[in-house]
Write an enzyme that holds these catalytic residues in place. Structure first.
Site, PDB file in Angstrom:
ATOM      1  N   GLY A  34       0.814  -1.202   0.000  1.00  0.00           N
ATOM      2  CA  GLY A  34       0.000   0.000   0.000  1.00  0.00           C
ATOM      3  C   GLY A  34       0.848   1.253   0.000  1.00  0.00           C
ATOM      4  O   GLY A  34       2.076   1.202   0.153  1.00  0.00           O
ATOM      5  N   GLN A  35       0.192   2.404  -0.125  1.00  0.00           N
ATOM      6  CA  GLN A  35       0.966   3.638  -0.288  1.00  0.00           C
ATOM      7  C   GLN A  35       1.760   3.991   0.976  1.00  0.00           C
ATOM      8  O   GLN A  35       2.898   4.468   0.878  1.00  0.00           O
ATOM      9  CB  GLN A  35       0.065   4.800  -0.715  1.00  0.00           C
ATOM     10  CG  GLN A  35      -1.044   5.180   0.231  1.00  0.00           C
ATOM     11  CD  GLN A  35      -1.819   6.402  -0.272  1.00  0.00           C
ATOM     12  OE1 GLN A  35      -1.479   7.020  -1.288  1.00  0.00           O
ATOM     13  NE2 GLN A  35      -2.868   6.760   0.453  1.00  0.00           N
ATOM     14  N   ASP A  38      -0.394 -12.559   5.157  1.00  0.00           N
ATOM     15  CA  ASP A  38      -1.828 -12.351   5.303  1.00  0.00           C
ATOM     16  C   ASP A  38      -2.117 -12.236   6.800  1.00  0.00           C
ATOM     17  O   ASP A  38      -2.073 -13.224   7.529  1.00  0.00           O
ATOM     18  CB  ASP A  38      -2.584 -13.532   4.688  1.00  0.00           C
ATOM     19  CG  ASP A  38      -4.090 -13.434   4.875  1.00  0.00           C
ATOM     20  OD1 ASP A  38      -4.560 -12.434   5.452  1.00  0.00           O
ATOM     21  OD2 ASP A  38      -4.793 -14.375   4.467  1.00  0.00           O
ATOM     22  N   ALA A  98      -4.450  -3.094   5.840  1.00  0.00           N
ATOM     23  CA  ALA A  98      -5.811  -2.641   6.105  1.00  0.00           C
ATOM     24  C   ALA A  98      -6.688  -2.891   4.890  1.00  0.00           C
ATOM     25  O   ALA A  98      -6.216  -2.887   3.753  1.00  0.00           O
ATOM     26  CB  ALA A  98      -5.830  -1.159   6.452  1.00  0.00           C
ATOM     27  N   THR A 137      -7.437   5.513  11.541  1.00  0.00           N
ATOM     28  CA  THR A 137      -8.087   6.443  10.628  1.00  0.00           C
ATOM     29  C   THR A 137      -9.001   7.441  11.331  1.00  0.00           C
ATOM     30  O   THR A 137      -9.507   7.176  12.435  1.00  0.00           O
ATOM     31  CB  THR A 137      -8.927   5.652   9.603  1.00  0.00           C
ATOM     32  OG1 THR A 137      -9.666   6.548   8.763  1.00  0.00           O
ATOM     33  CG2 THR A 137      -9.931   4.747  10.306  1.00  0.00           C
ATOM     34  N   ASP A 138      -9.242   8.562  10.662  1.00  0.00           N
ATOM     35  CA  ASP A 138     -10.222   9.549  11.127  1.00  0.00           C
ATOM     36  C   ASP A 138     -11.655   9.030  11.031  1.00  0.00           C
ATOM     37  O   ASP A 138     -12.561   9.594  11.647  1.00  0.00           O
ATOM     38  CB  ASP A 138     -10.085  10.840  10.311  1.00  0.00           C
ATOM     39  CG  ASP A 138     -10.284  10.625   8.812  1.00  0.00           C
ATOM     40  OD1 ASP A 138      -9.830   9.585   8.287  1.00  0.00           O
ATOM     41  OD2 ASP A 138     -10.889  11.487   8.149  1.00  0.00           O
ATOM     42  N   TYR A 164     -16.293   0.613   7.422  1.00  0.00           N
ATOM     43  CA  TYR A 164     -14.844   0.828   7.474  1.00  0.00           C
ATOM     44  C   TYR A 164     -14.432   1.393   8.831  1.00  0.00           C
ATOM     45  O   TYR A 164     -13.516   0.878   9.491  1.00  0.00           O
ATOM     46  CB  TYR A 164     -14.406   1.755   6.343  1.00  0.00           C
ATOM     47  CG  TYR A 164     -12.959   2.179   6.430  1.00  0.00           C
ATOM     48  CD1 TYR A 164     -11.936   1.251   6.288  1.00  0.00           C
ATOM     49  CD2 TYR A 164     -12.618   3.506   6.670  1.00  0.00           C
ATOM     50  CE1 TYR A 164     -10.605   1.629   6.373  1.00  0.00           C
ATOM     51  CE2 TYR A 164     -11.292   3.902   6.756  1.00  0.00           C
ATOM     52  CZ  TYR A 164     -10.289   2.961   6.613  1.00  0.00           C
ATOM     53  OH  TYR A 164      -8.982   3.353   6.712  1.00  0.00           O
ATOM     54  N   LYS A 169     -12.152  -0.460  11.752  1.00  0.00           N
ATOM     55  CA  LYS A 169     -10.876   0.132  12.175  1.00  0.00           C
ATOM     56  C   LYS A 169     -10.895   0.446  13.672  1.00  0.00           C
ATOM     57  O   LYS A 169      -9.879   0.271  14.364  1.00  0.00           O
ATOM     58  CB  LYS A 169     -10.575   1.391  11.364  1.00  0.00           C
ATOM     59  CG  LYS A 169     -10.185   1.121   9.914  1.00  0.00           C
ATOM     60  CD  LYS A 169      -8.876   0.344   9.792  1.00  0.00           C
ATOM     61  CE  LYS A 169      -7.675   1.167  10.166  1.00  0.00           C
ATOM     62  NZ  LYS A 169      -6.402   0.399   9.995  1.00  0.00           N
ATOM     63  N   TRP A 196      -7.156  11.226   5.253  1.00  0.00           N
ATOM     64  CA  TRP A 196      -7.141  11.736   3.874  1.00  0.00           C
ATOM     65  C   TRP A 196      -5.754  11.631   3.243  1.00  0.00           C
ATOM     66  O   TRP A 196      -5.210  12.587   2.706  1.00  0.00           O
ATOM     67  CB  TRP A 196      -7.616  13.195   3.851  1.00  0.00           C
ATOM     68  CG  TRP A 196      -9.077  13.384   4.108  1.00  0.00           C
ATOM     69  CD1 TRP A 196      -9.937  12.544   4.742  1.00  0.00           C
ATOM     70  CD2 TRP A 196      -9.845  14.541   3.732  1.00  0.00           C
ATOM     71  NE1 TRP A 196     -11.189  13.093   4.805  1.00  0.00           N
ATOM     72  CE2 TRP A 196     -11.168  14.318   4.183  1.00  0.00           C
ATOM     73  CE3 TRP A 196      -9.551  15.734   3.087  1.00  0.00           C
ATOM     74  CZ2 TRP A 196     -12.195  15.241   3.991  1.00  0.00           C
ATOM     75  CZ3 TRP A 196     -10.573  16.658   2.901  1.00  0.00           C
ATOM     76  CH2 TRP A 196     -11.880  16.411   3.335  1.00  0.00           C
TER      77      TRP A 196
END
Length: 287
Positions: free
Chosen positions: A13-14, A39, A61, A102-103, A129, A133, A154
């Site tokens: 992921g990023q 995994d 995630a 996450t927000d 989501y 989380k 974001w």
């Protein structure tokens, strides 16, 4: 205390990808594992990868917000069960854990004037989501109370398939671009989040819960206009619309800006303002 080794889950992921590259560049011994390699929903898999004194950064995630609405069990398996598996393995192995959240754990529904969320504000996720989380945050601290849970918001690089990259691409055309004005948050450059995570890797901050986001409360519409302006496109092509005009399967918090006040008090270096971060992202090599 410099970490002996960083083990990264979700390295495809990023966040995981950039964290692995930056950690390696800074001279850390790094083991980056994609979801295919590790995994996290497999409870036994962690023991193959974690060793004593490792610092594990859990970037794995299920982030497809809309897809989570129709397949919450799958999102829960990764975001909650997977997080518990990683934390349990770290506890068993005497490894440290940094877990990215996450927000979306917040509802964005304020009784009065909205303000950036602090660490001690009540959580109340609107969708699958956010629920999964939040369950992951709780699972991590149940298994490993001194784990660091880091909420961010974001995320973008401006290169991959994210909001800034999409606006950058659309700015090259001539057509108007409709963007919602009633979703407000804290746009966060992944490179700045990575820098914050590496502060935690070296155990410079010991708080169990932190916010790491570029400061500011900005709408998607304002963010899009800022991208257009920064690259010399006409920001008037960005047109304001409401969420009701562009409904999505998953509800989004109408306001989810994050405050870094308490995190700074705990020792985390504040991230730069969101406009400065955006300028840096757009000036970075596009590769």
């Amino acid at each position: 205390m410099r970490a002996e080794r960083i083990v990264i889950t979700g390295a495809g992921g990023q966040v995981g990808r950039l964290l692995a590259a930056e950690a390696t560049r800074r001279g850390y011994q790094t083991r980056a594992l994609t979801s295919k390699m590790w995994d996290v929903t497999d409870a036994a898999a962690a023991d193959r990868y974690i060793e004593p004194n490792d610092v594990v950064v859990n970037c794995a995630a299920f982030t497809a917000v809309d897809a989570a609405e129709s397949d919450e069990p799958r999102a829960y398996a990764v975001n909650a069960v997977g997080a518990r598996n990683v934390a349990r393995a770290c506890a068993r192995t005497a490894a440290r854990l940094i877990h990215v959240s996450t927000d979306y754990v917040f509802s964005g529904r304020f009784p009065g004037t909205p303000r950036p969320y602090d660490l001690d504000d009540p959580t109340d996720p609107l969708g699958a989501y956010g629920r999964t989380k939040l369950a992951g945050e709780r699972a991590v601290h149940e298994e490993l109370p001194d784990a660091r849970v880091v909420r961010t918001a974001w995320l973008y690089t401006g290169v991959t398939n994210d909001f800034v990259a999409s606006m950058r691409r659309l700015a090259q055309g001539k057509a108007p671009v409709n963007v919602v004005t009633d979703q407000i948050g804290s746009p966060t450059y992944v490179a700045d989040l990575v820098d914050a995570l590496l502060q935690l890797v070296d155990d410079k901050v010991t708080a169990p819960l932190l916010h790491a986001a570029n400061p500011g409360a900005v709408s998607r519409y304002e963010q899009a206009r800022a991208v257009f302006e920064a690259i010399g496109a006409d920001p008037e092509r960005v047109r304001p619309v409401t969420t009701d005009e562009y409904p999505r399967p998953a509800p989004r918090p109408p306001y989810s800006a994050l405050s870094g006040r308490l995190s700074a008090e705990a020792g985390l270096t504040p991230l730069r303002p969101w406009r400065d971060a955006l300028a840096a992202a757009l000036a970075a090599p596009n590769d």
